[in-house]
Enzyme design. Sequence first.
Site, PDB file in Angstrom:
ATOM      1  N   ASP A 118      66.933  27.211 -26.082  1.00 23.89           N
ATOM      2  CA  ASP A 118      67.678  28.100 -26.964  1.00 23.89           C
ATOM      3  C   ASP A 118      68.855  27.345 -27.585  1.00 23.89           C
ATOM      4  O   ASP A 118      69.444  26.462 -26.947  1.00 23.89           O
ATOM      5  CB  ASP A 118      68.194  29.295 -26.154  1.00 23.89           C
TER       6      ASP A 118
ATOM      7  N   ARG B  31      68.549  26.151 -40.347  1.00 24.97           N
ATOM      8  CA  ARG B  31      68.017  26.331 -39.003  1.00 24.97           C
ATOM      9  C   ARG B  31      66.852  25.384 -38.716  1.00 24.97           C
ATOM     10  O   ARG B  31      66.691  24.908 -37.588  1.00 24.97           O
ATOM     11  CB  ARG B  31      67.559  27.785 -38.805  1.00 24.97           C
TER      12      ARG B  31
ATOM     13  N   ASN C 299      59.204  36.459 -31.901  1.00 24.25           N
ATOM     14  CA  ASN C 299      59.687  35.587 -32.972  1.00 24.25           C
ATOM     15  C   ASN C 299      58.997  35.830 -34.303  1.00 24.25           C
ATOM     16  O   ASN C 299      59.438  35.290 -35.339  1.00 24.25           O
ATOM     17  CB  ASN C 299      59.518  34.112 -32.591  1.00 24.25           C
ATOM     18  N   TRP C 300      57.927  36.646 -34.315  1.00 21.48           N
ATOM     19  CA  TRP C 300      57.258  36.955 -35.576  1.00 21.48           C
ATOM     20  C   TRP C 300      58.184  37.718 -36.526  1.00 21.48           C
ATOM     21  O   TRP C 300      57.916  37.795 -37.735  1.00 21.48           O
ATOM     22  CB  TRP C 300      56.000  37.779 -35.330  1.00 21.48           C
TER      23      TRP C 300
END
Length: 242
Positions: free
Chosen positions: A20, A33, A68-69
Amino acid sequence: MSFQTTYLRDFPEHIAIIMDGNGRWAKARHRPRVFGHQKGVETVRHVVEQAAEIGVRCLTLYSFSTENWSRPKAEIAALFNLLKKYVESDLESLHARDVRVRILGSRVGLKPDLLELIERVETTTQGNTKFSLNIAFNYGGRDEILRAAAKAAKAGEDFATMSDADFGRYLDTADLPEVDLVVRTSGECRISNFLLWQAAYAEFYFTDVLWPDFTIDDLSAAIEEFRARDRRFGNLSTPEVA
């Protein structure tokens, strides 16, 4: 295939890491990102190689969750491409180092080229025994348990009489040891639907280090903390070793 060897009694046989902090690492550097995810893959490469050198035999990495979709499509596409690039570029090296690679998680929604790559890497490395690298991709602990239950029902299992070990044969981690140590980076202190069944008696270690900055020294610190703990598994004290 079961990975069995002689371990120090208090050395973790199976370590799982919730990687993470890629996005925050990139944001702190005023970068997108995706840049953080790219750096995170480099960290994966270093940690996998060095973990084997310090005696780790089974490592599971949380790469992409079923939740996470909901992220932006561009970021999802970048994550998928990074997995493909890592596996394709490192497959020969991993195989040469006797690493068995397994991709945990649902195959639903994955494109044919990625499915073909998963099949190729698992088939190529399935006979390797020195180190087990498991990448949880499109993975969710609840989803895994539901899929395992569906497989068990299809196989005609009687849930009223099934043991934990019997049910474990239907999980993505079948034949792997249960998780001893879960490490989460970036300062977050939750399990995030990761290996819910396998980590039932795992020890947890949380660090503020963001994943792109995580090193083998950080992993060694987690292992030393683990070794200092008294794992009782519901008993009053750890049984003495004969």
